[in-house]
Design a protein around this motif. Structure first.
Motif, PDB file in Angstrom:
ATOM      1  N   LEU A 100      -0.140   3.395   6.125  1.00  0.00           N
ATOM      2  CA  LEU A 100      -0.428   3.026   4.736  1.00  0.00           C
ATOM      3  C   LEU A 100       0.775   2.331   4.099  1.00  0.00           C
ATOM      4  CD1 LEU A 100      -2.333   6.239   3.570  1.00  0.00           C
ATOM      5  CD2 LEU A 100      -3.309   3.966   3.961  1.00  0.00           C
ATOM      6  N   ALA A 101       1.977   2.818   4.392  1.00  0.00           N
ATOM      7  CA  ALA A 101       3.189   2.207   3.846  1.00  0.00           C
ATOM      8  C   ALA A 101       3.361   0.780   4.346  1.00  0.00           C
ATOM      9  CB  ALA A 101       4.412   3.048   4.218  1.00  0.00           C
ATOM     10  N   LEU A 102       3.083   0.552   5.624  1.00  0.00           N
ATOM     11  CA  LEU A 102       3.207  -0.801   6.183  1.00  0.00           C
ATOM     12  C   LEU A 102       2.142  -1.732   5.620  1.00  0.00           C
ATOM     13  CD1 LEU A 102       4.103  -0.014   9.904  1.00  0.00           C
ATOM     14  CD2 LEU A 102       5.598  -0.964   8.130  1.00  0.00           C
ATOM     15  N   VAL A 103       0.970  -1.206   5.305  1.00  0.00           N
ATOM     16  CA  VAL A 103      -0.057  -2.021   4.643  1.00  0.00           C
ATOM     17  C   VAL A 103       0.463  -2.498   3.289  1.00  0.00           C
ATOM     18  CG1 VAL A 103      -2.321  -1.938   3.513  1.00  0.00           C
ATOM     19  CG2 VAL A 103      -2.053  -1.053   5.829  1.00  0.00           C
ATOM     20  N   VAL A 104       1.116  -1.603   2.558  1.00  0.00           N
ATOM     21  CA  VAL A 104       1.673  -1.972   1.255  1.00  0.00           C
ATOM     22  C   VAL A 104       2.747  -3.045   1.410  1.00  0.00           C
ATOM     23  CG1 VAL A 104       3.026  -1.134  -0.720  1.00  0.00           C
ATOM     24  CG2 VAL A 104       1.143   0.238   0.176  1.00  0.00           C
ATOM     25  N   VAL A 105       3.648  -2.869   2.391  1.00  0.00           N
ATOM     26  CA  VAL A 105       4.761  -3.799   2.579  1.00  0.00           C
ATOM     27  C   VAL A 105       4.295  -5.151   3.110  1.00  0.00           C
ATOM     28  CG1 VAL A 105       6.866  -4.250   3.911  1.00  0.00           C
ATOM     29  CG2 VAL A 105       6.474  -1.988   2.914  1.00  0.00           C
ATOM     30  N   LEU A 106       3.514  -5.123   4.172  1.00  0.00           N
ATOM     31  CA  LEU A 106       3.202  -6.354   4.903  1.00  0.00           C
ATOM     32  C   LEU A 106       1.969  -7.085   4.385  1.00  0.00           C
ATOM     33  CD1 LEU A 106       3.884  -5.031   8.516  1.00  0.00           C
ATOM     34  CD2 LEU A 106       5.425  -6.339   7.036  1.00  0.00           C
ATOM     35  N   CYS A 107       1.102  -6.379   3.683  1.00  0.00           N
ATOM     36  CA  CYS A 107      -0.132  -7.003   3.202  1.00  0.00           C
ATOM     37  C   CYS A 107      -0.186  -7.054   1.674  1.00  0.00           C
ATOM     38  CB  CYS A 107      -1.340  -6.267   3.769  1.00  0.00           C
ATOM     39  SG  CYS A 107      -2.928  -6.990   3.297  1.00  0.00           S
ATOM     40  N   TYR A 108      -0.263  -5.877   1.049  1.00  0.00           N
ATOM     41  CA  TYR A 108      -0.496  -5.848  -0.394  1.00  0.00           C
ATOM     42  C   TYR A 108       0.599  -6.550  -1.194  1.00  0.00           C
ATOM     43  CZ  TYR A 108      -1.588  -4.142  -5.041  1.00  0.00           C
ATOM     44  OH  TYR A 108      -1.884  -4.069  -6.379  1.00  0.00           O
ATOM     45  N   SER A 109       1.870  -6.234  -0.904  1.00  0.00           N
ATOM     46  CA  SER A 109       2.956  -6.825  -1.692  1.00  0.00           C
ATOM     47  C   SER A 109       3.006  -8.343  -1.520  1.00  0.00           C
ATOM     48  CB  SER A 109       4.303  -6.199  -1.317  1.00  0.00           C
ATOM     49  OG  SER A 109       4.726  -6.613  -0.033  1.00  0.00           O
ATOM     50  N   ARG A 110       2.685  -8.824  -0.310  1.00  0.00           N
ATOM     51  CA  ARG A 110       2.692 -10.278  -0.070  1.00  0.00           C
ATOM     52  C   ARG A 110       1.563 -10.955  -0.846  1.00  0.00           C
ATOM     53  NH1 ARG A 110       6.811  -8.608   1.715  1.00  0.00           N
ATOM     54  NH2 ARG A 110       7.757  -9.013   3.746  1.00  0.00           N
TER      55      ARG A 110
END
Length: 204
Positions: free
Chosen positions: A143-153
């Motif tokens: 979930l954290a990597l989804v936030v970093v690599l997808c959502y924030s971008r």
């Protein structure tokens, strides 16, 4: 105290702990813009904290590789991933210190060495990875990597913010949203890394 009550109270404790961690990016942003007067550039508390959390996550998996032979190929791969992400976060500094795009030439050997080692020990890598993703820490990490690599971008796309703010577009606002969201993701990357390291080392 019954086991059910202990479980619920532990969950409540985690909720408040995670809430404090989620507040960290906002507190650092507030200090950046109101006390330090910077605009979320490379020399900001938010950016420095991102790098610090990535370094700590990489070190957590490096320690796991050192302490547990059965986790070593996967842990080295994970450590290299966060090491490469850390190098990428330093791209502006490396552009000035070395040359434009220097981060790629530093990250590539690290990534290739980790991948080669993982492939040489494919079964151990796969079993270690499966063990991690099936754990609670692994779920938090995904979930954290989804936030970093997808959502924030996606949420930090300039086109969205120019459309939202129109003629009043201010790049600092976009940066604040993107960088604090990214830091939120890195915060829970670190939580997952440390939690898994603790879990696996306890089994020794």
């Amino acid at each position: 105290m019954t086991n059910d009550l202990k479980t619920v109270l532990a969950a409540v404790g985690r909720f408040f702990a995670y809430s404090l961690l989620a507040a960290l990016p906002v507190m650092l942003l507030r200090r950046d813009v109101t006390v330090l007067g910077n605009s979320l550039g490379e020399a900001s508390l938010v950016e420095w904290t991102q790098s610090g959390f990535l370094l700590a996550s990489a070190l957590a998996f490096a320690v796991l590789a050192w302490r547990r032979a059965d986790d070593r190929p996967f842990a080295l791969l994970a450590s290299a991933l966060f090491g490469c992400m850390l190098i990428r976060e330093q791209d502006a500094l490396l552009d000035v210190a070395l040359f434009h795009g220097a981060w790629k030439y530093l990250a590539a050997p690290l990534a290739l060495a980790a991948i080669a080692h993982a492939l040489r020990h494919a079964q151990l890598t796969l079993s270690g990875m499966a063990r991690f993703v099936s754990s609670r820490a692994g779920t938090v990490m995904l979930l954290a990597l989804v936030v970093v690599l997808c959502y924030s971008r996606l949420f930090g796309m300039t086109g969205i913010w120019t459309a939202v703010m129109g003629d009043g577009y201010v790049r600092t606002v976009k940066n604040a949203v993107e960088e604090t969201t990214e830091l939120l993701g890195y915060t829970f990357v670190l939580v997952a890394s440390m939690r898994y390291l603790t879990q696996r080392v306890r089994l020794l």
